[in-house]
Design a protein around this motif. Structure first.
Motif, PDB file in Angstrom:
ATOM      1  N   ALA A  27      26.250 123.062 -10.399  1.00 16.41           N
ATOM      2  CA  ALA A  27      24.809 122.783 -10.470  1.00 16.41           C
ATOM      3  C   ALA A  27      24.450 121.709  -9.454  1.00 16.41           C
ATOM      4  CB  ALA A  27      24.424 122.346 -11.876  1.00 16.41           C
ATOM      5  N   THR A  28      25.274 120.679  -9.353  1.00 17.57           N
ATOM      6  CA  THR A  28      25.016 119.604  -8.388  1.00 17.57           C
ATOM      7  C   THR A  28      25.136 120.133  -6.962  1.00 17.57           C
ATOM      8  OG1 THR A  28      25.948 118.058  -9.969  1.00 17.57           O
ATOM      9  CG2 THR A  28      25.644 117.246  -7.745  1.00 17.57           C
ATOM     10  N   GLU A  29      26.131 120.994  -6.766  1.00 17.11           N
ATOM     11  CA  GLU A  29      26.314 121.566  -5.443  1.00 17.11           C
ATOM     12  C   GLU A  29      25.082 122.382  -5.032  1.00 17.11           C
ATOM     13  OE1 GLU A  29      30.095 123.462  -5.029  1.00 17.11           O
ATOM     14  OE2 GLU A  29      29.585 124.209  -3.030  1.00 17.11           O
ATOM     15  N   THR A  30      24.560 123.184  -5.983  1.00  8.99           N
ATOM     16  CA  THR A  30      23.378 123.993  -5.700  1.00  8.99           C
ATOM     17  C   THR A  30      22.184 123.093  -5.400  1.00  8.99           C
ATOM     18  OG1 THR A  30      24.225 125.595  -7.269  1.00  8.99           O
ATOM     19  CG2 THR A  30      21.955 125.891  -6.585  1.00  8.99           C
ATOM     20  N   LEU A  31      22.055 122.028  -6.208  1.00 11.53           N
ATOM     21  CA  LEU A  31      20.968 121.077  -6.012  1.00 11.53           C
ATOM     22  C   LEU A  31      21.040 120.479  -4.610  1.00 11.53           C
ATOM     23  CD1 LEU A  31      18.755 119.671  -7.737  1.00 11.53           C
ATOM     24  CD2 LEU A  31      20.413 117.880  -8.218  1.00 11.53           C
ATOM     25  N   TYR A  32      22.234 120.047  -4.230  1.00 11.96           N
ATOM     26  CA  TYR A  32      22.432 119.447  -2.914  1.00 11.96           C
ATOM     27  C   TYR A  32      22.103 120.455  -1.822  1.00 11.96           C
ATOM     28  CZ  TYR A  32      24.454 117.252   1.142  1.00 11.96           C
ATOM     29  OH  TYR A  32      24.608 116.717   2.395  1.00 11.96           O
ATOM     30  N   LYS A  33      22.606 121.692  -1.997  1.00 10.20           N
ATOM     31  CA  LYS A  33      22.404 122.700  -0.949  1.00 10.20           C
ATOM     32  C   LYS A  33      20.941 123.082  -0.816  1.00 10.20           C
ATOM     33  CE  LYS A  33      26.959 124.139  -0.155  1.00 10.20           C
ATOM     34  NZ  LYS A  33      28.092 124.672  -0.858  1.00 10.20           N
ATOM     35  N   THR A  34      20.187 123.104  -1.938  1.00  9.84           N
ATOM     36  CA  THR A  34      18.787 123.498  -1.833  1.00  9.84           C
ATOM     37  C   THR A  34      17.884 122.344  -1.404  1.00  9.84           C
ATOM     38  OG1 THR A  34      18.619 123.232  -4.226  1.00  9.84           O
ATOM     39  CG2 THR A  34      18.826 125.464  -3.428  1.00  9.84           C
ATOM     40  N   LYS A  35      18.167 121.136  -1.876  1.00 12.17           N
ATOM     41  CA  LYS A  35      17.242 120.020  -1.608  1.00 12.17           C
ATOM     42  C   LYS A  35      17.653 119.106  -0.465  1.00 12.17           C
ATOM     43  CE  LYS A  35      15.062 119.225  -6.090  1.00 12.17           C
ATOM     44  NZ  LYS A  35      13.681 119.590  -5.849  1.00 12.17           N
ATOM     45  N   CYS A  36      18.917 118.990  -0.198  1.00 13.86           N
ATOM     46  CA  CYS A  36      19.368 117.939   0.709  1.00 13.86           C
ATOM     47  C   CYS A  36      20.002 118.455   2.000  1.00 13.86           C
ATOM     48  CB  CYS A  36      20.390 117.044   0.025  1.00 13.86           C
ATOM     49  SG  CYS A  36      20.065 116.759  -1.725  1.00 13.86           S
ATOM     50  N   GLY A  85      11.513 110.470  -1.257  1.00 10.81           N
ATOM     51  CA  GLY A  85      11.969 109.841  -2.497  1.00 10.81           C
ATOM     52  C   GLY A  85      12.058 110.884  -3.600  1.00 10.81           C
ATOM     53  N   TYR A  86      13.132 110.838  -4.395  1.00  8.45           N
ATOM     54  CA  TYR A  86      13.318 111.860  -5.437  1.00  8.45           C
ATOM     55  C   TYR A  86      13.168 111.312  -6.850  1.00  8.45           C
ATOM     56  CZ  TYR A  86      14.709 115.044  -1.795  1.00  8.45           C
ATOM     57  OH  TYR A  86      14.697 115.852  -0.694  1.00  8.45           O
ATOM     58  N   GLU A  87      12.641 110.105  -6.923  1.00 11.74           N
ATOM     59  CA  GLU A  87      12.438 109.436  -8.196  1.00 11.74           C
ATOM     60  C   GLU A  87      11.701 110.302  -9.216  1.00 11.74           C
ATOM     61  OE1 GLU A  87      11.392 104.770  -8.551  1.00 11.74           O
ATOM     62  OE2 GLU A  87      10.188 106.011  -7.224  1.00 11.74           O
ATOM     63  N   LYS A  88      10.692 111.027  -8.735  1.00 14.09           N
ATOM     64  CA  LYS A  88       9.854 111.798  -9.650  1.00 14.09           C
ATOM     65  C   LYS A  88      10.376 113.205  -9.887  1.00 14.09           C
ATOM     66  CE  LYS A  88       5.652 109.258  -9.391  1.00 14.09           C
ATOM     67  NZ  LYS A  88       5.720 108.462  -8.141  1.00 14.09           N
ATOM     68  N   SER A  89      11.024 113.794  -8.888  1.00 15.44           N
ATOM     69  CA  SER A  89      11.429 115.188  -9.031  1.00 15.44           C
ATOM     70  C   SER A  89      12.829 115.356  -9.596  1.00 15.44           C
ATOM     71  CB  SER A  89      11.300 115.913  -7.689  1.00 15.44           C
ATOM     72  OG  SER A  89      12.024 115.226  -6.699  1.00 15.44           O
ATOM     73  N   PRO A  92      17.469 110.821 -13.572  1.00 14.34           N
ATOM     74  CA  PRO A  92      18.483 109.823 -13.199  1.00 14.34           C
ATOM     75  C   PRO A  92      19.905 110.393 -13.200  1.00 14.34           C
ATOM     76  CG  PRO A  92      16.949 108.887 -14.788  1.00 14.34           C
ATOM     77  CD  PRO A  92      16.581 110.335 -14.627  1.00 14.34           C
ATOM     78  N   GLU A  93      20.211 111.294 -14.167  1.00 14.97           N
ATOM     79  CA  GLU A  93      21.581 111.864 -14.203  1.00 14.97           C
ATOM     80  C   GLU A  93      21.828 112.731 -12.973  1.00 14.97           C
ATOM     81  OE1 GLU A  93      19.711 113.574 -17.589  1.00 14.97           O
ATOM     82  OE2 GLU A  93      19.159 111.593 -16.888  1.00 14.97           O
ATOM     83  N   GLN A  94      20.779 113.430 -12.526  1.00 12.16           N
ATOM     84  CA  GLN A  94      20.958 114.295 -11.358  1.00 12.16           C
ATOM     85  C   GLN A  94      21.221 113.437 -10.120  1.00 12.16           C
ATOM     86  OE1 GLN A  94      17.183 116.513 -11.924  1.00 12.16           O
ATOM     87  NE2 GLN A  94      18.440 118.340 -11.731  1.00 12.16           N
ATOM     88  N   ILE A  95      20.538 112.305 -10.022  1.00  8.26           N
ATOM     89  CA  ILE A  95      20.743 111.392  -8.895  1.00  8.26           C
ATOM     90  C   ILE A  95      22.169 110.839  -8.939  1.00  8.26           C
ATOM     91  CG2 ILE A  95      20.019 109.180  -7.872  1.00  8.26           C
ATOM     92  CD1 ILE A  95      17.143 109.924  -8.507  1.00  8.26           C
ATOM     93  N   LYS A  96      22.624 110.520 -10.162  1.00  4.83           N
ATOM     94  CA  LYS A  96      23.990 110.016 -10.334  1.00  4.83           C
ATOM     95  C   LYS A  96      25.016 111.069  -9.890  1.00  4.83           C
ATOM     96  CE  LYS A  96      26.621 108.409 -14.021  1.00  4.83           C
ATOM     97  NZ  LYS A  96      26.697 108.919 -15.362  1.00  4.83           N
ATOM     98  N   ASP A  97      24.762 112.333 -10.294  1.00  8.13           N
ATOM     99  CA  ASP A  97      25.661 113.422  -9.896  1.00  8.13           C
ATOM    100  C   ASP A  97      25.669 113.597  -8.374  1.00  8.13           C
ATOM    101  OD1 ASP A  97      26.285 113.896 -12.517  1.00  8.13           O
ATOM    102  OD2 ASP A  97      24.979 115.642 -12.741  1.00  8.13           O
TER     103      ASP A  97
END
Ligand code: HEC
Length: 109
Positions: A27-36, A85-89, A92-97
């Motif tokens: 899930a984190t990998e997908t998040l990174y690949k789509t957003k970052c 900034g990703y504070e709103k979207s 906190p756990e996702q940012i930690k991951d």
């Protein structure tokens, strides 16, 4: 019969325990690949046309890796220059991951 039931339940628990971290990672990998990754690149080196133009730093460099987890979380949460900034979207756990993911990228490269 009873023994078999215990064995079955034990196997199920083991399978569930093994499956959870694997799912969290992807899930984190997908998040990174789509957003970052558009800016930071799939390997975190910022070696993409967008990353180069905007001045994204290499996540695998000692300069980024020597920062604390708190500093990296802050970098993800708050807008800075071209970095959104990703504070709103993000939670906190996702940012930690994502910070953990950036550490992994640093180890791999
Ligand atoms: C629009 C392009 C873009 C996107 C999308 C983007 N970043 Fe960035 N990011 C940047 C830029 C540019 C910087 C450098 C900011 C500065 O210090 O000037 C940066 C900086 C950072 C830093 C601080 C380390 C450094 O390079 O100085 C982290 C950590 C980071 N980004 C993580 C992420 C994560 C995680 C995501 C996805 C949730 C993400 N970024 C999405 C462009 C982007």
């Amino acid at each position: 019969m009873r023994k078999l039931w215990f064995l079955g339940a034990g196997l199920l628990v083991t399978a569930a325990l093994l499956a959870v971290p694997a799912r969290a990672d992807s899930a984190t990998e997908t998040l990174y690949k789509t957003k970052c990754a558009t800016c930071h690149g799939p390997d975190g080196k910022g070696d993409t046309p967008a990353g180069k133009k905007m001045g994204a730093h290499d996540f695998t460099s000692p300069d980024v890796q020597k920062r604390t987890d708190a500093q990296l979380s802050e970098a993800i949460a708050k807008r800075k220059n071209k970095m959104p900034g990703y504070e709103k979207s993000l939670k906190p756990e996702q940012i930690k991951d994502l910070v953990a993911y950036i550490r992994e990228l640093g180890k791999k490269n």
